[in-house]
Design a protein around this motif. Structure first.
Motif, PDB file in Angstrom:
ATOM      1  N   PRO A   1       0.821  -1.229   0.000  1.00 42.37           N
ATOM      2  CA  PRO A   1       0.000   0.000   0.000  1.00 42.37           C
ATOM      3  C   PRO A   1       0.845   1.264   0.000  1.00 42.37           C
ATOM      4  CG  PRO A   1      -0.103  -1.126   2.143  1.00 42.37           C
ATOM      5  CD  PRO A   1       0.529  -2.075   1.172  1.00 42.37           C
ATOM      6  N   MET A   2       2.045   1.189   0.570  1.00 44.53           N
ATOM      7  CA  MET A   2       2.913   2.354   0.604  1.00 44.53           C
ATOM      8  C   MET A   2       3.370   2.752  -0.797  1.00 44.53           C
ATOM      9  SD  MET A   2       6.290   3.000   2.956  1.00 44.53           S
ATOM     10  CE  MET A   2       5.307   2.994   4.451  1.00 44.53           C
ATOM     11  N   THR A   3       3.536   1.769  -1.683  1.00 43.36           N
ATOM     12  CA  THR A   3       3.953   2.055  -3.059  1.00 43.36           C
ATOM     13  C   THR A   3       2.930   2.931  -3.759  1.00 43.36           C
ATOM     14  OG1 THR A   3       5.081  -0.086  -3.162  1.00 43.36           O
ATOM     15  CG2 THR A   3       4.676   1.026  -5.247  1.00 43.36           C
ATOM     16  N   ALA A   4       1.663   2.583  -3.624  1.00 45.17           N
ATOM     17  CA  ALA A   4       0.600   3.371  -4.246  1.00 45.17           C
ATOM     18  C   ALA A   4       0.533   4.768  -3.644  1.00 45.17           C
ATOM     19  CB  ALA A   4      -0.738   2.658  -4.096  1.00 45.17           C
ATOM     20  N   ARG A   5       0.746   4.868  -2.323  1.00 40.21           N
ATOM     21  CA  ARG A   5       0.694   6.184  -1.680  1.00 40.21           C
ATOM     22  C   ARG A   5       1.845   7.073  -2.147  1.00 40.21           C
ATOM     23  NH1 ARG A   5      -0.720   3.272   3.082  1.00 40.21           N
ATOM     24  NH2 ARG A   5       1.388   3.515   3.947  1.00 40.21           N
ATOM     25  N   ILE A   6       3.043   6.493  -2.241  1.00 46.25           N
ATOM     26  CA  ILE A   6       4.203   7.260  -2.695  1.00 46.25           C
ATOM     27  C   ILE A   6       3.986   7.796  -4.105  1.00 46.25           C
ATOM     28  CG2 ILE A   6       6.645   7.070  -3.374  1.00 46.25           C
ATOM     29  CD1 ILE A   6       6.989   5.034  -1.093  1.00 46.25           C
ATOM     30  N   GLN A   7       3.425   6.960  -4.970  1.00 43.95           N
ATOM     31  CA  GLN A   7       3.235   7.334  -6.365  1.00 43.95           C
ATOM     32  C   GLN A   7       1.943   8.105  -6.615  1.00 43.95           C
ATOM     33  OE1 GLN A   7       6.262   6.752  -7.436  1.00 43.95           O
ATOM     34  NE2 GLN A   7       5.972   5.182  -8.980  1.00 43.95           N
TER      35      GLN A   7
ATOM     36  N   TYR B   1      10.943  -0.369  -1.192  1.00 45.02           N
ATOM     37  CA  TYR B   1      11.865  -1.034  -0.284  1.00 45.02           C
ATOM     38  C   TYR B   1      13.224  -0.340  -0.215  1.00 45.02           C
ATOM     39  CZ  TYR B   1      14.492  -4.451   2.314  1.00 45.02           C
ATOM     40  OH  TYR B   1      15.277  -5.040   3.278  1.00 45.02           O
ATOM     41  N   PHE B   2      13.826  -0.104  -1.363  1.00 48.18           N
ATOM     42  CA  PHE B   2      15.177   0.455  -1.368  1.00 48.18           C
ATOM     43  C   PHE B   2      15.231   1.920  -0.946  1.00 48.18           C
ATOM     44  CE2 PHE B   2      16.473  -3.115  -4.287  1.00 48.18           C
ATOM     45  CZ  PHE B   2      17.423  -3.637  -3.417  1.00 48.18           C
ATOM     46  N   SER B   3      14.136   2.645  -1.130  1.00 48.27           N
ATOM     47  CA  SER B   3      14.166   4.091  -0.880  1.00 48.27           C
ATOM     48  C   SER B   3      13.481   4.510   0.413  1.00 48.27           C
ATOM     49  CB  SER B   3      13.510   4.840  -2.049  1.00 48.27           C
ATOM     50  OG  SER B   3      14.136   4.515  -3.271  1.00 48.27           O
ATOM     51  N   ASN B   4      12.801   3.578   1.082  1.00 45.16           N
ATOM     52  CA  ASN B   4      12.006   3.969   2.234  1.00 45.16           C
ATOM     53  C   ASN B   4      12.456   3.257   3.505  1.00 45.16           C
ATOM     54  OD1 ASN B   4       9.753   4.329   4.097  1.00 45.16           O
ATOM     55  ND2 ASN B   4       8.663   5.157   2.315  1.00 45.16           N
ATOM     56  N   PRO B   5      12.998   3.999   4.474  1.00 43.26           N
ATOM     57  CA  PRO B   5      13.471   3.378   5.716  1.00 43.26           C
ATOM     58  C   PRO B   5      12.364   2.715   6.521  1.00 43.26           C
ATOM     59  CG  PRO B   5      13.524   5.782   5.865  1.00 43.26           C
ATOM     60  CD  PRO B   5      13.271   5.446   4.438  1.00 43.26           C
ATOM     61  N   VAL B   6      11.113   3.147   6.307  1.00 44.13           N
ATOM     62  CA  VAL B   6       9.997   2.504   6.997  1.00 44.13           C
ATOM     63  C   VAL B   6       9.919   1.029   6.611  1.00 44.13           C
ATOM     64  CG1 VAL B   6       7.485   2.472   7.257  1.00 44.13           C
ATOM     65  CG2 VAL B   6       8.694   4.651   7.134  1.00 44.13           C
ATOM     66  N   ARG B   7      10.377   0.719   5.400  1.00 47.75           N
ATOM     67  CA  ARG B   7      10.359  -0.675   4.935  1.00 47.75           C
ATOM     68  C   ARG B   7      11.721  -1.353   5.114  1.00 47.75           C
ATOM     69  NH1 ARG B   7       5.646  -0.513   5.634  1.00 47.75           N
ATOM     70  NH2 ARG B   7       3.991  -0.752   4.078  1.00 47.75           N
ATOM     71  N   ASN B   8      12.806  -0.722   4.670  1.00 47.73           N
ATOM     72  CA  ASN B   8      14.089  -1.436   4.670  1.00 47.73           C
ATOM     73  C   ASN B   8      14.760  -1.529   6.038  1.00 47.73           C
ATOM     74  OD1 ASN B   8      15.531   1.075   4.945  1.00 47.73           O
ATOM     75  ND2 ASN B   8      15.357   1.378   2.723  1.00 47.73           N
TER      76      ASN B   8
ATOM     77  N   TYR C   1      10.506  -9.158   3.309  1.00 48.23           N
ATOM     78  CA  TYR C   1       9.718  -8.271   2.446  1.00 48.23           C
ATOM     79  C   TYR C   1       9.271  -9.008   1.186  1.00 48.23           C
ATOM     80  CZ  TYR C   1       8.123  -4.058   0.083  1.00 48.23           C
ATOM     81  OH  TYR C   1       7.330  -3.113  -0.557  1.00 48.23           O
ATOM     82  N   THR C   2      10.163  -9.763   0.571  1.00 45.45           N
ATOM     83  CA  THR C   2       9.761 -10.523  -0.626  1.00 45.45           C
ATOM     84  C   THR C   2       8.743 -11.601  -0.274  1.00 45.45           C
ATOM     85  OG1 THR C   2      11.797 -11.843  -0.383  1.00 45.45           O
ATOM     86  CG2 THR C   2      11.821 -10.064  -2.013  1.00 45.45           C
TER      87      THR C   2
END
Length: 261
Positions: free
Chosen positions: A40-46, A97-104, A112-113
């Protein structure tokens, strides 16, 4: 290109297009939202439509299809015989994943995968419960070879990003195969997008390309579009050119034809 290769139609319009015609509903539409993902974070970022929200559009589509056919049996037949091409995961890994510390910082690449595969499984089960039976699931591209990553090393593919893409693809391929026994009466196939595009990057001249990792447009090195995009594997920092897709698509169309004949 897939719809054209299967002899269905040349363009698959967006379901939300204001110009959608009844025949478009009967022959296939696209629910995809550029830049979206399983997370869901991907859609929010974009700022785009999250994959599960696309399911709501599909539910509305079924109602529209039923009103056009006027026959629930015909509607079920169209839904069950259609091929559902699913492509999700590239942006989840490359951007979220690579750009967001909330995930990585919270998840390892393994956990994550695993979540990504679980999200894909849930998505496909939802489609199955709505009547879908034929699934063609695309893996991710070689993310470390996209210009946005490779240009960091002067055009050399970023191996850590490729390693994560391969890890996800292996897990996804296994899960897609498992779904064949989990969803009775369905057929799911995994489509490898990683190897064909990597082949163009590694051996560009063999396929008529002269710029394997330098994009045609929209990067610091190419702020103005190049004169001949067909010589480039990539259009911009994250997307292959039309010529690149035309080069890798024939075996994919053949795989779909043979799997769902």
């Amino acid at each position: 290109m897939i719809a054209e290769g299967l002899g269905i139609k040349n363009i698959v319009p967006a379901y939300r297009s204001p110009f959608l015609q009844p025949n478009d509903i009967l022959t296939g539409v696209s629910f995809a939202s550029g830049g979206s993902g399983l997370d869901p974070m991907t859609a929010r970022i974009q700022g785009v439509i999250w994959v599960p929200d696309q399911l709501k559009d599909f539910q509305a589509y079924i109602a529209q299809l039923n009103s056009i056919t006027g026959d629930e049996e015909r509607t079920r037949s169209i839904i069950s015989n259609a091929v559902y091409v699913i492509s999700a995961g590239n942006n989840d890994i490359a951007i979220t994943y690579f750009s967001n510390p909330v995930r990585n910082t919270r998840y390892t690449v393994f956990s994550y995968t695993n979540m990504m595969v679980s999200w894909t499984e849930s998505f496909m089960k939802e489609l199955y419960n709505m009547g879908a039976r034929k699934f063609a699931v695309m893996g991710t591209l070689p993310l470390g070879c996209l210009p946005g990553a490779s240009n960091v090393l002067g055009g050399v593919c970023l191996e850590p990003a490729n390693a994560v893409a391969r890890l996800f693809n292996r897990k996804l391929a296994t899960e897609v195969n498992n779904l064949n026994s989990m969803l009775p009466g369905s057929r799911s196939i995994y489509i490898d997008m990683y190897s064909p595009l990597l082949e163009l990057v590694k051996n560009p001249l063999r396929y008529g390309f002269t710029s394997p990792t330098r994009p045609c447009c929209c990067s610091p090195a190419a702020p103005i579009p190049c004169l001949d995009a067909s010589r480039h594997v990539f259009w911009d920092i994250g997307h292959p050119t039309q010529k690149a897709y035309q080069t890798i698509i024939p075996p994919i169309i053949q795989q779909i034809q043979q799997s769902f004949a």
